[in-house]
Write an enzyme that holds these catalytic residues in place. Structure first.
Site, PDB file in Angstrom:
ATOM      1  N   ASP A   1      10.489   0.538  -2.796  1.00 39.90           N
ATOM      2  CA  ASP A   1       9.629  -0.795  -2.171  1.00 39.90           C
ATOM      3  C   ASP A   1       9.322  -0.461   0.011  1.00 39.90           C
ATOM      4  O   ASP A   1       9.963   0.017  -0.092  1.00 39.90           O
ATOM      5  CB  ASP A   1      10.693  -1.645  -2.215  1.00 39.90           C
ATOM      6  CG  ASP A   1       9.286  -3.354  -2.395  1.00 39.90           C
ATOM      7  OD1 ASP A   1       8.130  -3.117  -1.668  1.00 39.90           O
ATOM      8  OD2 ASP A   1       9.783  -4.624  -2.938  1.00 39.90           O
TER       9      ASP A   1
ATOM     10  N   GLU B   1      10.327  -9.404  -5.139  1.00 39.03           N
ATOM     11  CA  GLU B   1      10.786  -8.254  -4.260  1.00 39.03           C
ATOM     12  C   GLU B   1      12.903  -7.733  -4.265  1.00 39.03           C
ATOM     13  O   GLU B   1      13.485  -7.239  -4.634  1.00 39.03           O
ATOM     14  CB  GLU B   1      10.459  -7.706  -3.220  1.00 39.03           C
ATOM     15  CG  GLU B   1       9.008  -7.770  -3.705  1.00 39.03           C
ATOM     16  CD  GLU B   1       8.274  -7.357  -2.255  1.00 39.03           C
ATOM     17  OE1 GLU B   1       6.876  -6.411  -2.455  1.00 39.03           O
ATOM     18  OE2 GLU B   1       7.909  -8.039  -1.836  1.00 39.03           O
TER      19      GLU B   1
ATOM     20  N   SER C   1       0.953  -1.097   0.130  1.00 36.84           N
ATOM     21  CA  SER C   1      -0.126  -0.422   0.030  1.00 36.84           C
ATOM     22  C   SER C   1       0.653   1.390   0.162  1.00 36.84           C
ATOM     23  O   SER C   1       0.289   2.150  -0.838  1.00 36.84           O
ATOM     24  CB  SER C   1      -1.048  -0.330   1.077  1.00 36.84           C
ATOM     25  OG  SER C   1      -0.788   0.020   1.835  1.00 36.84           O
ATOM     26  N   THR C   2       2.136   1.535   0.573  1.00 35.07           N
ATOM     27  CA  THR C   2       2.731   2.583   0.265  1.00 35.07           C
ATOM     28  C   THR C   2       3.581   2.265  -0.975  1.00 35.07           C
ATOM     29  O   THR C   2       3.363   4.064  -1.158  1.00 35.07           O
ATOM     30  CB  THR C   2       3.978   2.354   1.606  1.00 35.07           C
ATOM     31  OG1 THR C   2       3.727   1.683   2.645  1.00 35.07           O
ATOM     32  CG2 THR C   2       5.087   3.650   1.827  1.00 35.07           C
TER      33      THR C   2
ATOM     34  N   GLY D   1       4.653  -8.842   3.028  1.00 34.60           N
ATOM     35  CA  GLY D   1       3.627  -8.999   3.642  1.00 34.60           C
ATOM     36  C   GLY D   1       2.176  -9.186   2.745  1.00 34.60           C
ATOM     37  O   GLY D   1       1.447  -9.286   3.141  1.00 34.60           O
TER      38      GLY D   1
HETATM   39  C1  5RP Z   1       4.821  -6.967  -0.571  1.00 37.93           C
HETATM   40  C2  5RP Z   1       5.511  -6.423   0.656  1.00 37.93           C
HETATM   41  C3  5RP Z   1       5.263  -5.018   1.475  1.00 37.93           C
HETATM   42  O1  5RP Z   1       6.181  -3.935   0.781  1.00 37.93           O
HETATM   43  C4  5RP Z   1       5.243  -5.031   2.736  1.00 37.93           C
HETATM   44  O2  5RP Z   1       4.225  -5.781   3.171  1.00 37.93           O
HETATM   45  C5  5RP Z   1       4.282  -3.262   3.214  1.00 37.93           C
HETATM   46  O3  5RP Z   1       3.644  -3.098   2.500  1.00 37.93           O
HETATM   47  P1  5RP Z   1       3.008  -2.400   3.042  1.00 37.93           P
HETATM   48  O4  5RP Z   1       3.515  -0.425   2.659  1.00 37.93           O
HETATM   49  O5  5RP Z   1       1.271  -2.077   2.282  1.00 37.93           O
HETATM   50  O6  5RP Z   1       2.641  -1.556   4.453  1.00 37.93           O
HETATM   51  O7  5RP Z   1       6.870  -6.973   1.099  1.00 37.93           O
HETATM   52  O8  5RP Z   1       5.643  -8.508  -0.167  1.00 37.93           O
END
Ligand code: 5RP
Length: 235
Positions: free
Chosen positions: A89, A111, A34-35, A104
């Site tokens: 990322d 990634e 989401s970020t 997550g």
């Molecule tokens: C996806 C990831 C995301 O970058 C990590 O989960 C952070 O996510 P968010 O910005 O939604 O908190 O590693 O595999």
């Protein structure tokens, strides 16, 4: 769209700060979550306004690919480039040594491929992601080939972890990654040596990749909110 949700404000602000680092002509790794979604949106805005041009994105997931297309960022692949300028990322945890837990969004395998290839890897997080020790708030994601799910779970338990298969939301059964594999989330009481644990887990037959990113991040941008005002600091 304006929001008063502090976490959303932090994510928006830090996403914007990362997008502002992109210069014309760059090849940029586009992370997942989401970020990073805000960063992708703001890169698209800058392209649209003509502030930057000739950007090529390398997506780390179907999510990033869909967003990049939505916001007008042309894409390329690792097969046709020699180098990558930048990767942006998110992360689920960041320790004081800039080591990360990611995954997550179940995208940590792609990634890690993309983020480690970039000349500069910028991590975008809200302040809630900062921890003293990895594993304190987030389970460690491990991508595993479906046929090895049980044997890998046993091996992870032998290492002292408590493994659980990640289940889908609005989908019956386990989460299936963009590569067609499954994700095991592992609770470790304490991750004392992330460097060793990253290698040890990746050595278990059937494991594709785990979510420990050790010594990979160059810059951590942290979004904060004070008295309703968002700001970004470099960690
Ligand atoms: C996806 C990831 C995301 O970058 C990590 O989960 C952070 O996510 P968010 O910005 O939604 O908190 O590693 O595999």
């Amino acid at each position: 769209m304006t929001t008063t949700d502090p976490v959303k404000l932090m994510k928006q602000e830090v996403g914007k700060a990362a997008a502002s680092k992109v210069k014309s002509g760059m090849i940029v790794g586009l992370g997942t979550g989401s970020t990073t979604a805000y960063a992708i949106e703001y890169i698209g805005d800058r392209l649209k306004s003509g502030e930057i041009e000739n950007i090529l994105g390398i997506p780390t997931s179907f999510q990033a690919e869909v967003l990049a297309r939505q916001y007008g960022i042309p894409l390329t692949t690792l097969d046709v480039i020699d180098r990558m300028d930048l990767a942006i990322d998110g992360a689920d945890e960041v320790d004081p040594n800039k080591n990360l837990i990611k995954g997550g969004g179940a995208a940590h395998t792609r990634e890690k491929i993309v983020d480690t290839l970039a000349d500069q890897f910028i991590v975008v997080v809200d302040s809630g992601k900062l921890v003293d020790r990895l594993g304190s708030t987030f389970l460690l994601p491990v991508e595993v080939m479906p046929m090895a799910m049980t044997t890998v779970m046993k091996a992870l338990a032998k290492l002292g972890g408590k493994p659980q298969l990640r289940m889908g939301v609005k989908k019956a059964g386990p989460v299936i990654t963009d590569q067609g594999n499954m994700v095991i989330d592992v609770k470790f009481d304490s991750i004392d040596n992330p460097t060793e644990l990253e290698k040890t887990i990746n050595n278990i037959p059937g494991v594709l990749e785990n979510g420990l990113f050790v010594g990979v991040a160059d810059v951590i941008l942290v979004g904060e909110v004070k008295d309703g005002q968002p700001s970004v600091r470099e960690f």
